[in-house]
Design a protein around this motif. Structure first.
Motif, mmCIF file in Angstrom:
data_model
loop_
_atom_site.group_PDB
_atom_site.id
_atom_site.type_symbol
_atom_site.label_atom_id
_atom_site.label_comp_id
_atom_site.label_asym_id
_atom_site.label_seq_id
_atom_site.Cartn_x
_atom_site.Cartn_y
_atom_site.Cartn_z
ATOM 1 N N UNK A 109 32.348 42.681 43.355
ATOM 2 C CA UNK A 109 32.359 43.131 41.958
ATOM 3 C C UNK A 109 33.619 42.608 41.267
ATOM 4 N N UNK A 110 33.561 42.602 39.927
ATOM 5 C CA UNK A 110 34.768 42.230 39.203
ATOM 6 C C UNK A 110 35.852 43.266 39.470
ATOM 7 N N UNK A 111 37.101 42.825 39.590
ATOM 8 C CA UNK A 111 38.184 43.766 39.877
ATOM 9 C C UNK A 111 38.567 44.541 38.621
ATOM 10 N N UNK A 112 39.195 45.704 38.854
ATOM 11 C CA UNK A 112 39.582 46.591 37.747
ATOM 12 C C UNK A 112 40.537 45.886 36.789
ATOM 13 N N UNK A 113 41.433 45.061 37.330
ATOM 14 C CA UNK A 113 42.402 44.395 36.450
ATOM 15 C C UNK A 113 41.719 43.407 35.510
ATOM 16 N N UNK A 114 40.583 42.857 35.940
ATOM 17 C CA UNK A 114 39.840 41.951 35.057
ATOM 18 C C UNK A 114 39.133 42.763 33.965
ATOM 19 N N UNK A 115 38.575 43.900 34.340
ATOM 20 C CA UNK A 115 37.816 44.704 33.375
ATOM 21 C C UNK A 115 38.739 45.471 32.430
#
Lengths: 337, 337
Positions: A109-115
Motif C-alpha cells: 500500500x502507499x505509505x502514510x508519508x505519501x498520503x
C-alpha cells in the motif's frame, strides 16, 4: 573458500498458522486495546495510524508476546496491553522509517508519508510512541518499562547508525549485525521477554525468551534483506531494490562486495554511492550476488540465528506453544525461498 | 467593543536571574545527567543532540522542576534525573518540530535538520525521547512516569491538531487554546508537577504546581506568538514571520481576522492560505494587528494566564523560591515588550 549449498526446502511449507491459532483469543483482546488506544479527538491520528495498523501487518511482535506467555501457561490478560504497546512502538518506528527512507510503498500500500505527508507521519509516530508508554505505565511493572524503554533507545540508536552507514561501502558484517541487532532484534527480544515478566516465570525464562526473540529478529531481518534482492514487488509488499537504491549496506551487498573481483567491487562502490541505480544496474547487482553466493550465504547466516532461537527454547516443555514458536522461526527463514 | 490599553511596563525589568541563582547548584547536577545520558557509541547522536542541548536554550522546563522542588524545601537529588528527562522530551519535540515546520533557524543558530538532514533529526529525537523514559524508569516512580507519558501523548496530539489547523482561516480562539494547552502547557505543567511527587508534598501541592506550570505555559506560548510578529530576528532567535509564512493560526492572527473589515479578512484568508507571503505582506499583517489591537490583546490574554499562575502559588510560603517562580511569570510576559 568452501562452496555453499542452498539448504533444502522443508517438506511442508512452514507458516504462522499454528501461532495465529494459538493466540487467536488473546489477539482479539490485543486488537481491542489497539483500536481503543489509537483513538484521539484529533481525527487525523486514528485515520493515519489505522492505515498502517489495520493495513495487513502480521502483528508478528505482539503475537510473540502472546505465544511466549502461552509457553509459560500464563492465564491472565496483563499481556494484552503490553502486546499492544509493543505494536505501537513498532508502528511508530515504521512511520518514522518511511519518512527517513522517503518510502512510497509498504505492505503493498502507499505509505502514510505519501498520503498525509512527512509532518503528520512524524507526529503520529510520536503519539503512538507516547501511547505505548502510557499503556505500560497502566500495567505498572517497572521491569517491563525498563525492558521496553531500553529497547526503544536501542532501536533509535540502531536506526541512526544505519543512517550513518548508508552509502558507505566500507561498512562490514560486524557493523551490519550491530545495526540489525538494534533496529530489529531488540524489539523482538523485548516482545518475548515481557511475557515471563508478567507470568513471573523467573530470570532464566526471561533470558531464554530474550535470546529466542533476539535470534529470531536477526534471522528475520537477514531474510528481509535477501528478499529485497530476490523477490518481486507483490510478494514482499515493498519496492524490490529499495535497499539497493537507498545505498543500504545490507549483508548481501557486503558479501558480494567483499567477494567480488576488482571491477565488481568498483560497481558496488558506485552503486552504493547512488551512481548506479537503474533497473539494469539492479539486475546486474543481483547477478553478482548470485555469482558470489551472497544471497544463499545470507540465508545460511539466517539459519544459524534461527537454530540459536530454537535452541533457546530447549528449557521449555514440548507442546503447542513451543511448536508454534519453533515453526515461526522456520517461517521467518522460508520467506526467502 | 471596548478599547484595550497596553499594560504599563514594570518598573524593574523582570528576568530569570533569581530563578537561575536559586537552582544553580542543582542545575549543575542536571547538566551532568544531560551530558552523560545524551552520549552514545553512535557519534552522530551526541553531536546532533549537543548542537541543540548545548546551544543556548534557557533550560526553562528543568529549571521549573528544580525551582518547584526548592519551593517545597526538597533536599534530595532525585529530581536531577527527572529534570533531565523533561529537557530530553522538550529537545526531542524541538527536533521534530523543526522537521515538521521545515525551520532553518532556532535560537539564532541553524537548525539540526538543516545541518544533518531531516532523517537524523527524526531519529535522534526518537533516541532522546526513549532516553527520557529510561531516566524516569531509573527513578522508579510510576506516578512520575504517568505524568510524563501522558504529557508526551498530549504534546503529540497538540502538534497534530496544530498541523490540521494550519492554513485554516476558520480556526478560532478555543481551538488555539486547546492546541497551545497541549503542545506547550502540558510539559510546563508536568515539569512542575514532578517536584511535589518526588518531595512527597501531597495532592494539593501537585495540583497547585500543575496549575502554575500550565498557566505559565499558556502565557509563555501566547507571548511567543506575539513575538513572531513584533520582534526582530536577533531578539527572538528564530525567523520573524515564520508563523505568518507557515500559515499558523495563532491568536494575533485569529483576533486580527475576527476584528477586521471584509477586505482585511480577505487578506488574512489569502495570507494563511500561503498566497501573501512577502515581506511587504508581513508588514501589512503587522499593521492590521496593531490597528485591531490584536497584539496588545494577546499580551493581555497572556497577563490573565500569568495572574492565574501566580495565584496558584498562594498556598506556598513566601521566600526565595516563590519570588523566583513569580518573577519567571513576569519575565515570560515582559519578553513581549
Amino acid at each position: 573458500m568452501t562452496a555453499t549449498v542452498l539448504p533444502l526446502r522443508p517438506a511442508r511449507e512452514p507458516s504462522l498458522t499454528a501461532m495465529v491459532d494459538l493466540v487467536a483469543a488473546d489477539m482479539n483482546g490485543v486488537n481491542a486495546v489497539i483500536l481503543e488506544r489509537m483513538q484521539s479527538k484529533v481525527a487525523l491520528i486514528p485515520e493515519l495510524a489505522g492505515h498502517l495498523i489495520a493495513g495487513g501487518g502480521k502483528r508478528m511482535r505482539p503475537m510473540l508476546t502472546l505465544a511466549s506467555a502461552a509457553l509459560l501457561d500464563y492465564t491472565g490478560t496483563r499481556h494484552h496491553k503490553l502486546a499492544a504497546a509493543v505494536e505501537f512502538i513498532h508502528t511508530a518506528t515504521l512511520l518514522h522509517d518511511d519518512v527517513v527512507d522517503g518510502s512510497g510503498t509498504r505492505r503493498g500500500k502507499r505509505t502514510a508519508n505519501i498520503i498525509w505527508g512527512n509532518p503528520a507521519s512524524v507526529l503520529v509516530g510520536d503519539f503512538l510512541f507516547s501511547r505505548a508508554f502510557e499503556l505500560m505505565v497502566e500495567d505498572g511493572s517497572l521491569k517491563v518499562l525498563k525492558i521496553l524503554s531500553n529497547a526503544s533507545a536501542v532501536i533509535a540508536e540502531g536506526e541512526v547508525e544505519q543512517l550513518t552507514a548508508q552509502r558507505r561501502i566500507d561498512a562490514g558484517e560486524e557493523q551490519y549485525l550491530t545495526i540489525i541487532g538494534a533496529k530489529t532484534a531488540a524489539l523482538f527480544a523485548a516482545a518475548c521477554r515481557v511475557a515471563p515478566v508478567v507470568a513471573e516465570a523467573g530470570e532464566d525464562a526471561e533470558l531464554a525468551l530474550d535470546s529466542y526473540g533476539r535470534n529470531l529478529g536477526i534471522a528475520f531481518q537477514l531474510v528481509d534483506d535477501v528478499i529485497d534482492y530476490a523477490s518481486d514487488e507483490q510478494t514482499m509488499g515493498k519496492g524490490v531494490g529499495d535497499d539497493f537504491r537507498d545505498g543500504k549496506m545490507t549483508l548481501p551487498v557486503i558479501l558480494a562486495h567483499a567477494r567480488g573481483a576488482p571491477a565488481d567491487r568498483a560497481f558496488w562502490a558506485a552503486a552504493m554511492a547512488g551512481e548506479r541505480a537503474t533497473d539494469a544496474d539492479l539486475a546486474h547487482a543481483i547477478g553478482l550476488m548470485r555469482a558470489t553466493n551472497a544471497l544463499a550465504d545470507t540465508i545460511e547466516r539466517a539459519r544459524h540465528y534461527g537454530r540459536r532461537a530454537i535452541d533457546a527454547l530447549a528449557p521449555f516443555p514440548a507442546g503447542k506453544a513451543k511448536a508454534a514458536l519453533t515453526e515461526a522461526v522456520e517461517f521467518a527463514i522460508a520467506r526467502a525461498y
